[in-house]
Design a protein around this motif. Structure first.
Motif, PDB file in Angstrom:
ATOM      1  N   PHE A   1      -9.348  -4.382   0.722  1.00  0.00           N
ATOM      2  CA  PHE A   1      -8.443  -5.300   1.407  1.00  0.00           C
ATOM      3  C   PHE A   1      -9.252  -6.120   2.402  1.00  0.00           C
ATOM      4  N   ASP A   2      -8.813  -7.361   2.638  1.00  0.00           N
ATOM      5  CA  ASP A   2      -9.442  -8.212   3.647  1.00  0.00           C
ATOM      6  C   ASP A   2      -8.901  -7.926   5.045  1.00  0.00           C
TER       7      ASP A   2
ATOM      8  N   PHE B   1       0.854  -1.182   0.000  1.00  0.00           N
ATOM      9  CA  PHE B   1       0.000   0.000   0.000  1.00  0.00           C
ATOM     10  C   PHE B   1       0.895   1.238   0.000  1.00  0.00           C
TER      11      PHE B   1
ATOM     12  N   ALA C   1      -5.512  -5.413   7.229  1.00  0.00           N
ATOM     13  CA  ALA C   1      -4.395  -4.476   7.120  1.00  0.00           C
ATOM     14  C   ALA C   1      -3.334  -4.889   8.134  1.00  0.00           C
TER      15      ALA C   1
ATOM     16  N   ILE D   1     -10.503  -1.248   4.093  1.00  0.00           N
ATOM     17  CA  ILE D   1     -11.019  -2.540   4.587  1.00  0.00           C
ATOM     18  C   ILE D   1     -12.539  -2.535   4.563  1.00  0.00           C
TER      19      ILE D   1
END
Length: 439
Positions: A49-50, A28, A52, A44
């Motif tokens: 994204f799943d 990122f 972080a 998220i």
């Protein structure tokens, strides 16, 4: 290849899960500028994204939209500022105490000297004499107690009580002064115009912060710092340049970053106390079971010591990073001694009150015995002058005079009694001659 402190913690924790979790790291940011952590957390919630993984501070605004794991590292905002060495000079001996402490101590030396002089003046020849001599005696007695070398003996019980308490106070002050002066002269002393977050806020000086850190929002929203005072900085080199050139008075950042920065740049130092408490954690979507299971894995790493080993591998301080991280004044404040001064002041006040009551009682007896009916209507000023004159006399003179007056009164009473007896005898003789009465 992705690696680092946070990655190692994540990999060690995911290995402890009771089930397999496939994962793929996606970088990122552009690799040049610090990314915005708030934006990363928001991605998220938008299913970009799943999860972080990184040095993401657990703060209130972020916990409202995602779930965090158990913190795997302690963090908090601190202030780093330039410091300079304090060199010894001709007046270094004054540095152990603040000016207020010096003033209060000198005032108490004089006060105790005056109180002891009042209590001893009527009964102790060493505290009597011409006014000039008495003033010198008060000053000498006051400051000689600093070295326990006073040559004047105290005779009265109240004077000894006050002196004992004062000598105990002097003992504590002397010991504290010696210890503080020794520390100042033997330990390297550092000084900074910024003493903590309070002095930084009130100074109106520019403040640096790390780009993407929650420090910006915290300073603006929680501490009401004007946004115009904040200057974004993106690297340790930028920190150093801004602090050296005076572009910023100080930099506010999380402690782990600051400790790494200080390990390379020894001319700067953490000042004041850490003014927030937080930690770093991994972020997952709301109600994700991975957040709970990863928290359990992080606790296991902490208990078996692996978490500390990973920390030491990546964040172990080196160079001058082992120096003290707090800049605290070595000057002794009045707050540390106000209890001793209070006890001494109360003792002096009680001794004076008791002494004054005894003096008024003695004066009342003396004034009643020596006054004639025509003098009862004397003015207050005249009575005050008599009291001051009475207080200045030696107690032995007052006692001998009182004893003499009592003897005179007793003698007069005896004479009146004898005269009364003689008068009764003459009346009886007259009656006997006139009426021939056999007595």
């Amino acid at each position: 290849m992705v690696q680092g402190y946070c990655i190692d913690v994540f990999l060690a924790a995911i290995k402890l899960l009771p089930y397999a979790v496939p994962y793929k790291f996606i970088l990122f940011g552009d690799g040049h500028k610090n990314p915005n952590y708030a934006e990363l957390v928001n991605m998220i919630t938008s299913n970009v994204f799943d999860a972080a993984v990184g040095d993401i501070a657990i703060v209130t605004n972020r916990t409202k939209i995602v779930d965090f794991t158990q913190p795997y590292a302690e963090s908090g905002l601190v202030i780093v500022a330039p410091v300079k060495k304090l060199r010894s000079n001709a007046w270094a001996f004054l540095r152990p105490f603040t000016p207020l402490m010096w003033g209060v101590t000198a005032a108490f030396f004089l006060t105790v000297g005056v109180v002891v002089w009042i209590l001893e003046h009527r009964i102790n020849d060493e505290f009597r004499g011409p006014p000039k001599k008495q003033i010198i005696t008060i000053l000498w007695f006051s400051f000689s107690t600093m070295f326990f070398s006073h040559r004047e003996n105290t005779v009265s019980t109240l004077g000894r009580l006050v002196l004992i308490i004062w000598l105990f106070v002097v003992l504590i002050i002397n010991s504290s002064y010696t210890a503080s002066l020794t520390s100042i002269l033997t330990v390297q002393q550092l000084s900074s115009p910024v003493k903590g977050i309070d002095s930084l806020i009130t100074s109106n000086e520019p403040i640096g912060y790390q780009i993407g850190s929650f420090a910006e929002n915290y300073l603006i929203e929680e501490l009401n710092v004007a946004k115009s005072r904040l200057i974004a900085l993106g690297s340790p080199e930028a920190y150093r340049t801004a602090l050296e050139k005076g572009t910023v008075a100080a930099v506010v950042d999380e402690r782990p970053y600051v400790e790494i920065f200080l390990s390379d740049y020894c001319r700067f130092q953490i000042v004041g106390q850490e003014f927030t408490k937080s930690g770093w954690g991994f972020a997952f979507p709301r109600d994700s079971p991975l957040a709970i299971d990863m928290s359990t894995a992080i606790l296991t790493l902490s208990e078996n010591g692996d978490l500390q080993k990973i920390h030491d591998k990546w964040l172990n301080k080196r160079g001058c990073g082992s120096q003290s991280s707090q800049n605290q004044s070595d000057q002794l404040q009045l707050q540390s001694f106000w209890g001793l001064f209070l006890i001494c002041g109360i003792a002096c006040l009680l001794a004076l009150i008791i002494y004054l009551c005894l003096m008024l009682r003695q004066f009342s007896q003396h004034y009643t015995d020596s006054s004639e009916p025509s003098r009862h209507g004397s003015s207050r000023s005249a009575r005050l002058q008599k009291f001051l004159s009475f207080a200045d006399e030696r107690e032995e003179i007052w006692k001998s005079e009182s004893k003499r007056k009592r003897m005179e009164m007793l003698s007069r009473a005896n004479e009146r009694e004898l005269e009364s007896m003689d008068g009764s005898k003459r009346v009886a003789d007259i009656c006997h001659e006139k009426y021939n009465v056999d007595t």
